[in-house]
Design an enzyme around this catalytic site. Structure first.
Site, PDB file in Angstrom:
ATOM      1  N   GLU A 227      -6.484  -9.776  -2.915  1.00 24.20           N
ATOM      2  CA  GLU A 227      -7.330  -9.734  -1.715  1.00 24.20           C
ATOM      3  C   GLU A 227      -8.787  -9.495  -2.136  1.00 24.20           C
ATOM      4  OE1 GLU A 227      -5.854  -6.948   1.218  1.00 24.20           O
ATOM      5  OE2 GLU A 227      -3.770  -7.275   0.623  1.00 24.20           O
TER       6      GLU A 227
ATOM      7  N   GLU B  71       0.806  -1.225   0.000  1.00 22.95           N
ATOM      8  CA  GLU B  71       0.000   0.000   0.000  1.00 22.95           C
ATOM      9  C   GLU B  71       0.840   1.277   0.000  1.00 22.95           C
ATOM     10  OE1 GLU B  71      -2.802  -0.441   3.212  1.00 22.95           O
ATOM     11  OE2 GLU B  71      -3.736  -2.198   2.290  1.00 22.95           O
TER      12      GLU B  71
END
Length: 276
Positions: free
Chosen positions: A224, A116
């Site tokens: 994910e 991220e």
């Protein structure tokens, strides 16, 4: 990791483990391979549960993704890191990379290297740049990891890309361009796909993936995936949820660029992101 660990230790398959073996060929842990868990106290490494998970995966022909070596948000790092000097901080980051890559080798075939990094909201995803003051530090991290485990596929991984949340798609493209231009050995692009309330948008999701593949030519993994009504979509028999899962999987398997899909939890006890 906890569920697979229990099955390995007790030598009895639970319904969770049976479902995993019957429906998946890769596994990933959502938390216990992250630095904040693995080294809660400096120089004290926690690997017991993960070791059993890895052994269970190996004995059942399940491949392993490593998630994640580093995480670009300050609060998702061990608290003892925050007060270190720049020199000490860099040393500890490299120790984390050195220990973890060798510990997981050869089991982890993929690693999300720095999780991220797209800096949106601004200022919340720049922990390693802020602590080191080195604009090239992320590239150095990728290079070090590639030197340590050259045969492992190294990924970027970020959220809100496939849905273009707050212009994150364009920011991800810019980030990939810059890192590649600076020499970062990136082998794959990870797309977290936490879908909430909205239905699968086949046209737009296809556009995002094909644009990434056309420009960068790197394999893409859905790292994910989950769908959650957030309590705002009436779905008493889970028929809407089932349709979103089917639509998403059919779409992703139809796209040349997508090499794999990781489902991010499939039982309600997993947490708030899994639909009840």
């Amino acid at each position: 990791a906890d569920q697979l660990n229990d099955c390995k230790v007790n030598n009895v398959d639970s319904e969770y483990c049976k479902f995993t073996k019957d429906n998946f060929n890769w596994v990933v842990d959502n938390y216990k391979m992250k630095w904040k868990y693995m080294e809660k106290e400096k120089d004290v490494w926690n690997t017991e549960i993960q070791d059993e998970m890895i052994q269970y995966a190996q004995s059942n022909n399940l491949k392993l993704r490593g998630h994640c070596l580093l995480w670009a948000k300050a609060q998702n790092n061990p608290s003892w890191l925050h007060g270190l000097s720049t020199e000490e901080f860099i040393s500890q980051v490299y120790e984390r990379l050195d220990f973890t890559t060798k510990w997981a080798e050869p089991y982890a075939l993929h690693w999300d290297v720095i999780n991220e990094m797209v800096d949106q909201p601004a200022g919340e995803h720049t922990y390693y740049l802020d602590k080191t003051g080195d604009p090239d530090f992320r590239v150095k991290v990728f290079k070090r990891v590639k030197e340590l485990i050259p045969s492992t596929t190294l990924f970027l991984n970020d959220y809100g890309i496939i849905t273009n949340r707050n212009n994150r798609f364009a920011l991800y493209q810019q980030q990939i361009r810059k890192l590649l231009a600076d020499g970062a050995p990136i082998d794959g692009i990870g797309l977290q796909s936490h879908l909430q309330r909205s239905r699968v948008d086949a046209e737009y999701f296809t556009y995002v993936i094909e644009e990434l593949y056309k420009e960068f030519g790197l394999p893409i993994w859905i790292t994910e995936f989950d769908w959650n009504s957030k309590g705002e979509v009436s779905d008493p028999d889970n028929s809407i949820l089932a349709q979103q899962v089917e639509d998403f999987y059919r779409l992703m398997f139809s796209l040349e660029a997508v090499e794999g899909i990781m489902m991010w939890g499939f039982i309600k006890e997993f947490g708030s992101i899994v639909d009840q």
